[in-house]
Enzyme design. Sequence first.
Site, short mmCIF file in Angstrom:
data_model
loop_
_atom_site.label_atom_id
_atom_site.label_comp_id
_atom_site.label_asym_id
_atom_site.label_seq_id
_atom_site.Cartn_x
_atom_site.Cartn_y
_atom_site.Cartn_z
N GLY A 30 0.82 -1.22 0.00
CA GLY A 30 0.00 0.00 0.00
C GLY A 30 0.84 1.26 0.00
O GLY A 30 2.03 1.22 -0.32
N HIS A 36 4.38 1.61 -7.99
CA HIS A 36 3.40 0.51 -7.91
C HIS A 36 2.50 0.49 -9.16
O HIS A 36 2.21 -0.57 -9.71
CB HIS A 36 2.50 0.68 -6.68
CG HIS A 36 3.22 0.64 -5.37
ND1 HIS A 36 3.37 1.76 -4.58
CD2 HIS A 36 3.81 -0.36 -4.70
CE1 HIS A 36 4.03 1.43 -3.48
NE2 HIS A 36 4.31 0.16 -3.52
P1 AMP Z 1 6.11 -2.33 -1.53
O1 AMP Z 1 4.72 -1.80 -1.43
O2 AMP Z 1 7.17 -1.37 -1.13
O3 AMP Z 1 6.25 -3.71 -0.91
O4 AMP Z 1 6.36 -2.56 -3.07
C1 AMP Z 1 5.51 -3.35 -3.85
C2 AMP Z 1 6.13 -3.59 -5.19
O5 AMP Z 1 6.33 -2.33 -5.84
C3 AMP Z 1 7.51 -4.26 -5.11
O6 AMP Z 1 7.62 -5.22 -6.15
C4 AMP Z 1 8.46 -3.12 -5.31
O7 AMP Z 1 9.69 -3.51 -5.86
C5 AMP Z 1 7.67 -2.27 -6.30
N1 AMP Z 1 8.16 -0.90 -6.31
C6 AMP Z 1 8.28 -0.06 -5.23
N2 AMP Z 1 8.82 1.12 -5.61
C7 AMP Z 1 9.04 1.03 -6.94
C8 AMP Z 1 9.60 1.91 -7.92
N3 AMP Z 1 10.04 3.12 -7.60
N4 AMP Z 1 9.67 1.48 -9.19
C9 AMP Z 1 9.25 0.24 -9.54
N5 AMP Z 1 8.71 -0.64 -8.67
C10 AMP Z 1 8.62 -0.26 -7.39
#
Ligand code: AMP
Length: 279
Positions: A30, A36
Amino acid sequence: MKIFRKIKEYNEYFKGISKDKIVGFVPTMGALHEGHLSLVRCSKKQSNITGVSIFINPLQFGPSEDLDSYPKQEKQDLKLLENENVDFVFIPSSKEMYPEKMLTNVKVSKLQDNLCGAKRPGHFDGVTTVVIKLFNIIRPDKAFFGLKDFQQYTILKKMVNDLNFHIDIIGCEIIREKDGLAMSSRNKYLTEDDRKIASNINIALKEGMELIKETNYSVKEIIDKLKTKYFKDVRIDYFWVYDRYKLFPLQEGDIPVKDIVITGAFFIGKARLIDNMRL
Ligand code: AMP
């Protein structure tokens, strides 16, 4: 857009999906941002049905980490996902995911010996365990992960391969702010001053990559130069050059040429920020 908070409700929905449809899945915690949403767009392009999960997984936080203060903005997240025409969102409670004490966890060894794995003991066991649970609940054909969390992506790819999951793990490029800072839910912790310091991470990585491509400097020479120039007053958790596939650290005297990832984790203000570039 369907919203499921219970596994049972999702199961009913899943029964109605015809077998020839490709289900794409984007797991998140989230506090959604363009990073995301880029995963959602990747999934929409490659799948017939796209689902997103929002779950702040307690298993992957260490005792002194930010589980309690992790940003939450469910209403806004749902709006963003609705705008992207996501088909379903799975938002379980902790009780729904972990109704009783877990006695099982999944560990991918070796690949978690360095980088964040070394600095956040137990973190990746928490990640692999929740991702397997989510995979078993959602039963997707493809799952989309950001390359910002490069070690996570590498570990999950290996896990799926080792355990014969019938799921394609797809890595999507890092989405950045205008000044190059990798987008992250934790950027919300940064003050304006922190934000300026944080933008050096991307500048340093880019310069590191240029030094790797255009000079014969050793790993130590490159990292020392960058640390002195950009991170004098920053607490560095790690910052080094690693083998891109096996994630072991190159030796100090090695001259990096190819198949490498330059990556680091930096404490800036209240945030711990990670970023990387690969060759
Ligand atoms: P999180 O909500 O931080 O667990 O992230 C969920 C997904 O979004 C994970 O696969 C992260 O690697 C991806 N994600 C988070 N930040 C970025 C970003 N700046 N660029 C690409 N993917 C991202």
